[in-house]
Design a protein around this motif. Structure first.
Motif, PDB file in Angstrom:
ATOM      1  N   TYR A  28       0.827  -1.200   0.000  1.00 20.68           N
ATOM      2  CA  TYR A  28       0.000   0.000   0.000  1.00 20.68           C
ATOM      3  C   TYR A  28       0.869   1.261   0.000  1.00 20.68           C
ATOM      4  N   ASN A  29       1.971   1.222   0.743  1.00 20.66           N
ATOM      5  CA  ASN A  29       2.913   2.340   0.723  1.00 20.66           C
ATOM      6  C   ASN A  29       3.615   2.447  -0.630  1.00 20.66           C
ATOM      7  N   THR A  30       3.970   1.310  -1.196  1.00 20.13           N
ATOM      8  CA  THR A  30       4.626   1.320  -2.507  1.00 20.13           C
ATOM      9  C   THR A  30       3.711   1.951  -3.542  1.00 20.13           C
ATOM     10  N   TRP A  31       2.442   1.607  -3.502  1.00 24.73           N
ATOM     11  CA  TRP A  31       1.459   2.207  -4.418  1.00 24.73           C
ATOM     12  C   TRP A  31       1.320   3.699  -4.160  1.00 24.73           C
ATOM     13  N   TYR A  32       1.201   4.092  -2.909  1.00 15.26           N
ATOM     14  CA  TYR A  32       0.942   5.493  -2.580  1.00 15.26           C
ATOM     15  C   TYR A  32       2.127   6.392  -2.948  1.00 15.26           C
ATOM     16  N   TYR A  33       3.332   5.967  -2.593  1.00 12.92           N
ATOM     17  CA  TYR A  33       4.513   6.814  -2.817  1.00 12.92           C
ATOM     18  C   TYR A  33       5.155   6.599  -4.182  1.00 12.92           C
ATOM     19  N   GLY A  34       4.723   5.554  -4.876  1.00 14.88           N
ATOM     20  CA  GLY A  34       5.277   5.291  -6.194  1.00 14.88           C
ATOM     21  C   GLY A  34       6.639   4.631  -6.159  1.00 14.88           C
ATOM     22  N   ARG A  35       7.044   4.174  -5.008  1.00 15.49           N
ATOM     23  CA  ARG A  35       8.322   3.487  -4.844  1.00 15.49           C
ATOM     24  C   ARG A  35       8.278   2.729  -3.525  1.00 15.49           C
ATOM     25  N   GLU A  36       9.192   1.790  -3.336  1.00 10.98           N
ATOM     26  CA  GLU A  36       9.243   1.046  -2.082  1.00 10.98           C
ATOM     27  C   GLU A  36       9.850   1.928  -0.992  1.00 10.98           C
ATOM     28  N   VAL A  37       9.148   2.030   0.132  1.00 15.52           N
ATOM     29  CA  VAL A  37       9.625   2.838   1.258  1.00 15.52           C
ATOM     30  C   VAL A  37       9.614   2.001   2.527  1.00 15.52           C
ATOM     31  N   SER A  38      10.331   2.441   3.537  1.00 20.65           N
ATOM     32  CA  SER A  38      10.336   1.767   4.828  1.00 20.65           C
ATOM     33  C   SER A  38      10.796   2.755   5.885  1.00 20.65           C
ATOM     34  N   GLY A  39      10.512   2.412   7.132  1.00 17.77           N
ATOM     35  CA  GLY A  39      10.933   3.250   8.236  1.00 17.77           C
ATOM     36  C   GLY A  39       9.767   3.898   8.963  1.00 17.77           C
ATOM     37  N   SER A  40      10.057   4.512  10.093  1.00 13.80           N
ATOM     38  CA  SER A  40       9.028   5.075  10.969  1.00 13.80           C
ATOM     39  C   SER A  40       8.281   6.252  10.348  1.00 13.80           C
ATOM     40  N   ALA A  41       8.812   6.844   9.286  1.00 12.50           N
ATOM     41  CA  ALA A  41       8.156   7.991   8.655  1.00 12.50           C
ATOM     42  C   ALA A  41       6.998   7.568   7.750  1.00 12.50           C
ATOM     43  N   TYR A  42       6.759   6.264   7.628  1.00 13.82           N
ATOM     44  CA  TYR A  42       5.767   5.790   6.660  1.00 13.82           C
ATOM     45  C   TYR A  42       4.701   4.876   7.273  1.00 13.82           C
TER      46      TYR A  42
END
Length: 226
Positions: A28-42
């Motif tokens: 869901y984050n990958t879809w929303y941000y358009g890239r793979e993300v990780s960490g407490s900011a997400y």
């Protein structure tokens, strides 16, 4: 689209987890941000909601990963409610000790003491606002700030004729004639129908179908010549 479509998509996601645990790395984050993300900011409870509604083709008041931002957008759009929650509402929570708007979910049930919702980034027993999993949860009303009321299309009771092309209307009419034509003739009319057939006024086919003006004119003319 309808609330039922949104709920069906949300239900299919139950049990989905971020990977690895505690990473916020999830589709869901990958879809929303358009890239793979990780960490407490997400954190991704709102990203999950946004993803579900996007898959269903239902527009929310704002595309945002923030519960507070969606709430404010809903208020401006006249789509914010604080009681009488409906299935498909996007409910915003305020958990004790957390932020004023720190979690969200999609309402799947409404009861006397609270609502049941499908939520992203929660858990069955651990953190409720950053648990890393899609779960179905039941929350009391005193934890609910309010909810976004999406503009769902209502289920149509039938086909909307004014949205059909002329060709589609013709096809519908032909189909209707076939179905109506199969209806049995009432006993009171059966003898007269047989007499009309015998005199050549009608061939008696499709007796329950609608009669056009041209057909009515022809049968009337035939009858007057008898």
């Amino acid at each position: 689209m309808t609330a039922e479509k949104v709920l069906a998509i949300a239900k299919a996601e139950l049990g989905t987890k971020e990977s690895p645990a505690n990473s916020n790395r999830v589709k869901y984050n990958t879809w929303y941000y358009g890239r793979e993300v990780s960490g407490s900011a997400y954190p991704w409870c709102m990203a999950f909601v946004q993803w579900v509604f996007a898959q269903a083709g239902v527009k929310l008041p704002a595309k945002t990963a923030s519960c507070g931002a969606l709430m404010n957008a809903a208020k401006k759009a006249g789509q914010w409610v604080t009681k009488d929650y409906h299935l498909g509402d996007v409910v915003i929570y305020d958990f004790p000790g957390g932020a004023a708007t720190d979690h969200t979910g999609i309402v799947t049930g409404v009861g006397r003491l609270g609502v049941t919702a499908i939520e992203g980034n929660t858990s069955q027993a651990g953190s409720q606002s950053n648990g890393g999993m899609v779960c179905r949860k039941t929350r009391p009303y005193n934890q609910i700030v309010g909810a976004v009321r999406p503009n769902f299309q209502k289920e149509e009771d039938g086909m909307t004729i004014d949205k059909l092309t002329d060709e589609e209307v013709l096809q519908l009419g032909k189909r209707l004639q076939v179905v109506m034509g199969k209806q049995a003739v009432s006993p009171a009319l059966a003898p007269e129908l047989q007499e009309a057939k015998a005199q050549g006024i009608t061939d008696g086919s499709s007796p329950g179908a609608f009669c056009t003006r041209a057909q009515a004119a022809v049968m009337t003319l035939r009858a007057t010549k008898m």
